[in-house]
Design a protein around this motif. Structure first.
Motif, mmCIF file in Angstrom:
data_model
loop_
_atom_site.group_PDB
_atom_site.id
_atom_site.type_symbol
_atom_site.label_atom_id
_atom_site.label_comp_id
_atom_site.label_asym_id
_atom_site.label_seq_id
_atom_site.Cartn_x
_atom_site.Cartn_y
_atom_site.Cartn_z
ATOM 1 N N ASP A 8 -6.974 -1.654 18.370
ATOM 2 C CA ASP A 8 -5.489 -0.494 18.319
ATOM 3 C C ASP A 8 -4.581 -1.000 17.245
ATOM 4 N N ASP A 9 -4.823 -2.170 16.590
ATOM 5 C CA ASP A 9 -3.879 -2.537 15.514
ATOM 6 C C ASP A 9 -4.054 -1.999 14.161
ATOM 7 N N ASP A 10 -5.095 -1.081 14.021
ATOM 8 C CA ASP A 10 -5.771 -0.719 12.634
ATOM 9 C C ASP A 10 -4.796 0.187 11.887
ATOM 10 N N ALA A 11 -4.050 1.046 12.639
ATOM 11 C CA ALA A 11 -3.209 1.988 12.090
ATOM 12 C C ALA A 11 -1.941 1.378 11.659
ATOM 13 N N ARG A 12 -1.464 0.205 12.613
ATOM 14 C CA ARG A 12 -0.211 -0.276 12.152
ATOM 15 C C ARG A 12 -0.607 -1.338 10.921
ATOM 16 N N TRP A 17 0.074 -2.718 5.189
ATOM 17 C CA TRP A 17 -0.612 -3.027 3.947
ATOM 18 C C TRP A 17 0.165 -1.809 2.647
ATOM 19 N N ARG A 18 0.275 -0.439 3.501
ATOM 20 C CA ARG A 18 1.136 0.365 2.296
ATOM 21 C C ARG A 18 2.458 0.141 2.039
ATOM 22 N N ALA A 19 3.268 -0.277 3.270
ATOM 23 C CA ALA A 19 4.549 -0.683 3.077
ATOM 24 C C ALA A 19 4.829 -1.981 1.982
ATOM 25 N N ALA A 20 3.789 -2.782 2.261
ATOM 26 C CA ALA A 20 4.173 -4.127 1.510
ATOM 27 C C ALA A 20 3.599 -3.994 -0.192
ATOM 28 N N VAL A 21 2.755 -3.280 -0.205
ATOM 29 C CA VAL A 21 2.335 -2.654 -1.756
ATOM 30 C C VAL A 21 3.169 -2.189 -2.179
ATOM 31 N N HIS A 22 3.809 -1.026 -1.729
ATOM 32 C CA HIS A 22 4.927 -0.316 -2.234
ATOM 33 C C HIS A 22 6.041 -1.161 -2.792
ATOM 34 N N ALA A 23 6.270 -2.181 -1.791
ATOM 35 C CA ALA A 23 7.397 -3.199 -2.082
ATOM 36 C C ALA A 23 7.336 -4.028 -3.024
ATOM 37 N N THR A 24 6.171 -4.596 -3.394
ATOM 38 C CA THR A 24 5.861 -5.844 -4.218
ATOM 39 C C THR A 24 4.652 -5.288 -5.262
ATOM 40 N N LEU A 33 -3.537 2.787 -7.552
ATOM 41 C CA LEU A 33 -3.071 2.547 -6.030
ATOM 42 C C LEU A 33 -3.629 3.500 -5.239
ATOM 43 N N THR A 34 -3.961 4.982 -5.596
ATOM 44 C CA THR A 34 -4.591 5.840 -4.784
ATOM 45 C C THR A 34 -6.084 5.318 -4.551
ATOM 46 N N ALA A 35 -6.959 4.762 -5.706
ATOM 47 C CA ALA A 35 -8.198 4.456 -5.188
ATOM 48 C C ALA A 35 -8.130 3.203 -4.368
ATOM 49 N N VAL A 38 -7.932 4.174 -0.667
ATOM 50 C CA VAL A 38 -9.056 4.681 -0.139
ATOM 51 C C VAL A 38 -9.839 3.603 0.344
ATOM 52 N N GLN A 39 -10.066 2.720 -0.538
ATOM 53 C CA GLN A 39 -11.058 1.442 -0.211
ATOM 54 C C GLN A 39 -10.376 0.629 1.222
ATOM 55 N N VAL A 40 -8.926 0.353 1.257
ATOM 56 C CA VAL A 40 -8.502 -0.235 2.066
ATOM 57 C C VAL A 40 -8.580 0.572 3.389
ATOM 58 N N GLN A 41 -8.429 1.731 3.521
ATOM 59 C CA GLN A 41 -8.614 2.706 4.621
ATOM 60 C C GLN A 41 -9.976 2.163 5.311
#
Length: 144
Positions: A8-12, A17-24, A33-35, A38-41
């Motif tokens: 149940d943590d997966d979506a959060r 990950w997305r917020a941190a990557v966009h910030a840093t 980033l798009t590729a 997809v791998q991270v998901q």
């Protein structure tokens, strides 16, 4: 608190990950980033070793380990500076008393500074990331 991940943590965790990557990781190209997204998901849920949570058991950050190597550490930008990343690293150090290693993108000076503050020191550099993209990595080690 640091605990093992749950489904149940997966979506959060993906949102972190997305917020941190966009910030840093502003240095990433849109195509890369798009590729990577997809791998991270596809793989993130199976990689996470530890999750840092708040009082309501809501994930604030996570870490993936490969033995004594920190394969990934991401913290919600809203929780930066609150000790979440430090707590995750201390958990890893307690599990791996022989020391820790991490690879950090050279273009991410905030991350390099974070690891230096926690006792990591550079010991090498690779001109490409693990996928062969032109994002140099700094190899860092924290002695026991």
């Amino acid at each position: 608190m640091i605990r093992r991940p749950r489904p149940d943590d997966d979506a959060r965790n993906l949102a972190i990950w997305r917020a941190a990557v966009h910030a840093t990781h502003e240095f990433l190209s849109v195509a890369d980033l798009t590729a990577i997204d997809v791998q991270v998901q596809r793989h993130l849920p199976s990689l996470i070793t530890w999750v840092a949570v708040d009082e309501a058991d809501r994930p604030l950050g996570f870490m993936a380990m490969n033995g004594g190597h920190v394969a990934a550490l991401f913290v919600d930008p809203e929780a930066h500076g609150r000790g979440v990343g430090r707590s995750l690293i201390e958990k890893a150090a307690s599990q791996h008393p022989g020391g820790l290693t991490v690879d950090v993108n050279e273009q991410n000076p905030r991350a390099i500074g974070f690891y230096v503050r926690l006792g990591f020191a550079p010991f090498g550099r690779s001109p490409l990331d693990d996928a062969g993209r032109p994002y140099p990595l700094i190899h860092m080690r924290r002695a026991p």
